[in-house]
Scaffold this active site. Structure first.
Site, PDB file in Angstrom:
ATOM      1  N   LYS A 210      31.176  42.616  69.360  1.00  0.00           N
ATOM      2  CA  LYS A 210      32.351  41.740  69.313  1.00  0.00           C
ATOM      3  C   LYS A 210      33.521  42.341  70.111  1.00  0.00           C
ATOM      4  CE  LYS A 210      31.042  39.730  64.827  1.00  0.00           C
ATOM      5  NZ  LYS A 210      31.482  39.489  63.418  1.00  0.00           N
TER       6      LYS A 210
ATOM      7  N   TYR B 202      29.601  29.527  65.752  1.00  0.00           N
ATOM      8  CA  TYR B 202      29.913  29.811  64.347  1.00  0.00           C
ATOM      9  C   TYR B 202      30.090  28.546  63.510  1.00  0.00           C
ATOM     10  CZ  TYR B 202      30.374  34.911  64.759  1.00  0.00           C
ATOM     11  OH  TYR B 202      30.133  36.253  64.898  1.00  0.00           O
TER      12      TYR B 202
ATOM     13  N   ASN C  27      34.714  43.471  62.549  1.00  0.00           N
ATOM     14  CA  ASN C  27      33.620  44.292  62.010  1.00  0.00           C
ATOM     15  C   ASN C  27      32.546  44.601  63.063  1.00  0.00           C
ATOM     16  OD1 ASN C  27      32.454  41.787  62.179  1.00  0.00           O
ATOM     17  ND2 ASN C  27      32.127  41.541  59.973  1.00  0.00           N
TER      18      ASN C  27
ATOM     19  N   HIS D 191      27.673  41.307  65.403  1.00  0.00           N
ATOM     20  CA  HIS D 191      27.006  40.156  64.802  1.00  0.00           C
ATOM     21  C   HIS D 191      25.506  40.397  64.929  1.00  0.00           C
ATOM     22  CE1 HIS D 191      25.720  36.006  63.985  1.00  0.00           C
ATOM     23  NE2 HIS D 191      24.840  36.226  64.937  1.00  0.00           N
TER      24      HIS D 191
ATOM     25  N   GLU E  77      19.999  31.497  68.243  1.00  0.00           N
ATOM     26  CA  GLU E  77      21.088  32.293  68.830  1.00  0.00           C
ATOM     27  C   GLU E  77      20.661  32.951  70.143  1.00  0.00           C
ATOM     28  OE1 GLU E  77      23.299  33.122  64.542  1.00  0.00           O
ATOM     29  OE2 GLU E  77      22.521  34.843  65.669  1.00  0.00           O
TER      30      GLU E  77
HETATM   31  N1  UDP Z   1      34.714  36.835  58.637  1.00  0.00           N
HETATM   32  C1  UDP Z   1      36.100  36.809  58.510  1.00  0.00           C
HETATM   33  N2  UDP Z   1      36.627  36.762  57.242  1.00  0.00           N
HETATM   34  C2  UDP Z   1      35.861  36.721  56.124  1.00  0.00           C
HETATM   35  C3  UDP Z   1      34.459  36.733  56.274  1.00  0.00           C
HETATM   36  C4  UDP Z   1      33.917  36.793  57.537  1.00  0.00           C
HETATM   37  O1  UDP Z   1      36.827  36.828  59.498  1.00  0.00           O
HETATM   38  O2  UDP Z   1      36.382  36.669  55.014  1.00  0.00           O
HETATM   39  C5  UDP Z   1      34.136  36.905  59.994  1.00  0.00           C
HETATM   40  C6  UDP Z   1      33.488  38.261  60.276  1.00  0.00           C
HETATM   41  O3  UDP Z   1      33.743  38.617  61.633  1.00  0.00           O
HETATM   42  C7  UDP Z   1      32.013  37.945  60.026  1.00  0.00           C
HETATM   43  C8  UDP Z   1      31.912  36.526  60.544  1.00  0.00           C
HETATM   44  O4  UDP Z   1      33.124  35.916  60.138  1.00  0.00           O
HETATM   45  O5  UDP Z   1      31.166  38.870  60.679  1.00  0.00           O
HETATM   46  C9  UDP Z   1      30.739  35.729  60.029  1.00  0.00           C
HETATM   47  O6  UDP Z   1      30.743  35.787  58.616  1.00  0.00           O
HETATM   48  P1  UDP Z   1      29.400  36.047  57.800  1.00  0.00           P
HETATM   49  O7  UDP Z   1      29.685  35.820  56.376  1.00  0.00           O
HETATM   50  O8  UDP Z   1      28.291  35.259  58.425  1.00  0.00           O
HETATM   51  O9  UDP Z   1      29.168  37.615  58.012  1.00  0.00           O
HETATM   52  P2  UDP Z   1      28.047  38.443  58.792  1.00  0.00           P
HETATM   53  O10 UDP Z   1      26.777  37.633  58.785  1.00  0.00           O
HETATM   54  O11 UDP Z   1      28.578  38.686  60.178  1.00  0.00           O
HETATM   55  O12 UDP Z   1      27.926  39.718  58.016  1.00  0.00           O
HETATM   56 MG    MG Z   2      26.434  35.626  59.211  1.00  0.00          MG
END
Ligand code: UDP
Ligand code: MG
Length: 136
Positions: free
Chosen positions: A9, A49, A112, A115, A126
């Protein structure tokens, strides 16, 4: 052999952590079989997303994902989908297990670093999103 789609990212690129994150995947025996740096348009990020479009964090997530260059890569290996997700750690680095990429290196639950596809169906979709058969 599984293939999965991993994104480094904008925070990962800006903080100079691409090498560190890639090294972790490579040292785990996973193989990078395709890779490209690009910037997502707002439309592309919103599409990628879209499962989160009802979430309160959706707008902030899209702004973040278009804030800088990203690296998209196809990672291949035995159980690659499951293993990359394990290596990434929980979405929120504060909740992630020590030794995972997010626990060790990420700033917060938006910034974080990585992805990773979360299922075989998501991985196929994807991978196609970033790596079209015509090379586009
Ligand atoms: N995210 C965010 N706030 C939140 C939760 C998620 O900005 O409270 C963002 C974060 O970058 C995350 C992405 O949205 O990686 C997708 O969320 P998901 O729950 O799918 O997490 P992941 O699969 O990436 O662990
Ligand atoms: Mg996810």
């Amino acid at each position: 052999m599984d293939q999965t789609l991993v994104i480094l990212k904008p925070d990962c690129v800006k903080r100079g952590l691409m090498g560190e994150v890639i090294k972790r995947f490579e040292e785990a025996g996973l193989l990078i079989v395709a890779m490209k740096m690009l910037s997502l348009s707002r439309e592309e990020a919103s599409e990628f997303y879209r499962v989160h479009q009802e979430s309160d964090f959706y707008e902030g997530l899209i702004e973040f994902m278009i804030s800088g260059r990203i690296v998209a890569m196809i990672i291949e290996g035995e159980q690659a989908i499951k293993r990359t997700r394990e290596m990434m750690g929980a979405t929120d680095p504060a909740q992630a297990v020590k030794g995972t990429i997010r626990a060790d290196l990420a700033e917060n639950n938006r910034r974080n670093l990585v992805h990773g596809s979360d299922s075989p169906a998501a991985a196929r979709e994807e991978i196609d999103f970033f790596f079209k058969p015509d090379g586009g």
